[in-house]
Design an enzyme around this catalytic site. Structure first.
Site: not given
Length: 513
Positions: A128-129
């Site tokens: 996840p960014c």
């Protein structure tokens, strides 16, 4: 068969690209043995798509189409095909699972499915960014309680390393936002550390000797192919618009090749740019919803017709004469009979597509008789008026690289009630996805509001739908997104464009042949 483990899978953009790759003799070499996703609605989407893949393309049962068109329930569909539905649930680990929380079960399941050590294996996915993205970091900076060292999202890539140690794949593909290149903790840049850890995952995680990997760019040849290194970290950035994806999506995608693989990977081949009109112009026209007014077609027609009638005079008084003439040219008779959603195609089929040859067969499905996830959201009346102005402005100034009005170019009567509106912070608060150009990056923020994703057609007066966003992300039309509309937008915004993933899968396949 090349076994694929898909981590942080989301709705399955990367996995779709890999599993749809065909060799010259028509074989499908990639098969997903495990997809890991923690969010419930994305997991439902992922499982449904896995079910779809259990059938050959021309043998997908009619009941699948009945389900995605709302004619039967998911339970009915799965009960009719128990073997395929159970295989799909097995692929997606039966239920949502989170790396870092459910590691014992995830690791155990993957180990059971690996088979012999010498078999071909690939790990794909991107942690996840939010912690790496520029927007996420800006939000964190304003939170006095935020501690980067305690934010688990900064270190989820270590869960990726754990899987690399377990799987020992010949190849891996890791994707993340461009902001990862500049992200740092206590003054130390994270990206060099991540590259170093990916080169020897076993040492990074367990301080043990294990397989080493060479890290390649997918767009720039290495200065030394046998011992790859690059002039700049930006060499790892893929600009999607250069590879047939109709949006300016810039992402870091790393290709890891185990050091015993002697082949040198090729790079992506640039193609002609594709604009937004080519990919969504054939979809049914829709009206926006009215979130705080009586939401009827008649009421909406009356409101937009009144804007077309009154706005030119207001604009001319403020010396917006060119835009005023544009609005004057809009014909309110074209508003008639627009609805908020389009389930069934007009006359049973989609109008002639403008999709380029590369995407035509990828996106369209002749068995599909309706358009999925194509329903508009509601907007307040004040925003509809701003959308009408913005689309007229974008048409008038289409020769500009960015034809959207800046905050200082907005007439005062349309300005939002923000005290900092003209401070420069809201320069691009409203943005049209301009006709004839590729779109800006589809992000999960589209789930919160549509101001940055205004449809180029002034008389639809709305933000783009989930299906339009999915088209821009190059998902096939028969790819059904589960969950409510907000969840669908998040899934699409977080995904890797599936057609880009398909091009990457070709490069990966060549390493095995």
């Amino acid at each position: 068969m090349i076994k694929v483990i898909d981590l942080f899978a989301g709705p399955g953009g990367l996995g779709e690209g890999f599993t749809a790759f065909k060799t010259e003799n028509g074989k499908l070499p990639f098969s997903i043995i495990a997809s890991v996703e923690k969010e419930a609605s994305a997991h439902r989407t992922l499982t449904l798509r896995s079910f779809y893949r259990k059938f050959k393309k021309n043998c997908v049962p009619n009941e699948y189409y009945q389900y995605i068109q709302g004619e039967i329930t998911r339970e009915t569909l799965f009960s009719l095909y128990p073997k395929e539905s159970e295989a799909a649930l097995e692929e997606t680990l039966q239920e949502p699972k989170s790396l870092g929380t459910d590691n014992l079960e995830i690791h155990s399941t993957i180990k059971q499915r690996l088979g012999k050590e010498e078999e071909f294996r690939v790990v794909i996915g991107g942690p996840p960014c939010q912690a790496y993205s520029l927007a996420g970091r800006a939000k964190n900076m304003n939170d006095q309680k935020y501690n980067a060292k305690e934010d688990i999202r900064n270190f989820l890539y270590k869960e990726y390393l754990n899987i690399l140690c377990i799987v020992n794949p010949q190849v891996f593909v890791m994707e993340n936002v461009k902001g990862i290149l500049s992200s740092s903790i206590d003054g130390e840049k994270l990206f060099p550390r991540i590259i170093n850890d990916l080169q020897n995952p076993s040492k990074a995680i367990k301080n043990l000797d294990g397989a080493n990997y060479k890290i390649y760019s997918l767009v720039k040849p290495a200065l030394d192919p046998l011992n790859p290194y690059y002039k700049d970290t930006s060499d790892f950035v893929i600009k999607s618009e250069a590879y047939g994806i109709p949006q300016s999506r810039h992402r870091v995608i790393l290709l890891g090749v185990r050091e015993d693989i002697k082949k040198i990977p090729s790079t992506l081949i640039p193609t002609e740019p594709v604009n937004i009109e080519q990919v969504i112009g054939d979809l049914p026209r829709l009206r926006s919803g009215l979130s705080k007014n009586d939401d009827t077609t008649e009421n909406w027609n009356e409101i937009i017709s009144e804007f077309i009638k009154s706005m030119p005079k207001q604009l001319s008084q403020l010396k917006f004469n060119d835009v005023a003439q544009r609005v004057t040219g809009f014909k309110s008779k074209q508003l008639l009979n627009l609805t908020r959603g389009a389930l069934v195609y007009k006359d049973g089929k989609l109008k002639k597509s403008k999709l380029p040859k590369t995407l035509h067969d990828w996106v369209l499905d002749p068995k599909l008789k309706s358009i999925l996830n194509h329903e508009t959201r509601g907007h307040i009346v004040e925003d509809l008026r701003r959308y009408l102005f913005c689309t007229a402005f974008a048409q008038e100034y289409s020769e500009r690289e960015n034809p959207n009005p800046k905050s200082h170019e907005f007439p005062d009567f349309l300005a939002p009630d923000h005290k900092n509106w003209k401070s420069g912070k809201f320069t691009d608060r409203f943005r049209v996805q301009a006709k004839g150009k590729y779109a800006t990056t589809i992000t999960c923020h589209i789930s919160k509001d549509g101001h940055y994703f205004i449809h180029y057609d002034p008389l639809q007066c709305r933000s783009i739908t989930v299906r339009e966003a999915a088209r821009i992300q190059t998902f096939p039309d028969n790819y059904f997104f589960e969950g409510n509309r907000t969840q669908q937008y998040v899934q699409v915004g977080n995904a890797v464009p599936s057609y880009l993933a398909n091009q990457i899968s070709k490069i990966v396949y060549e390493l095995f042949t």
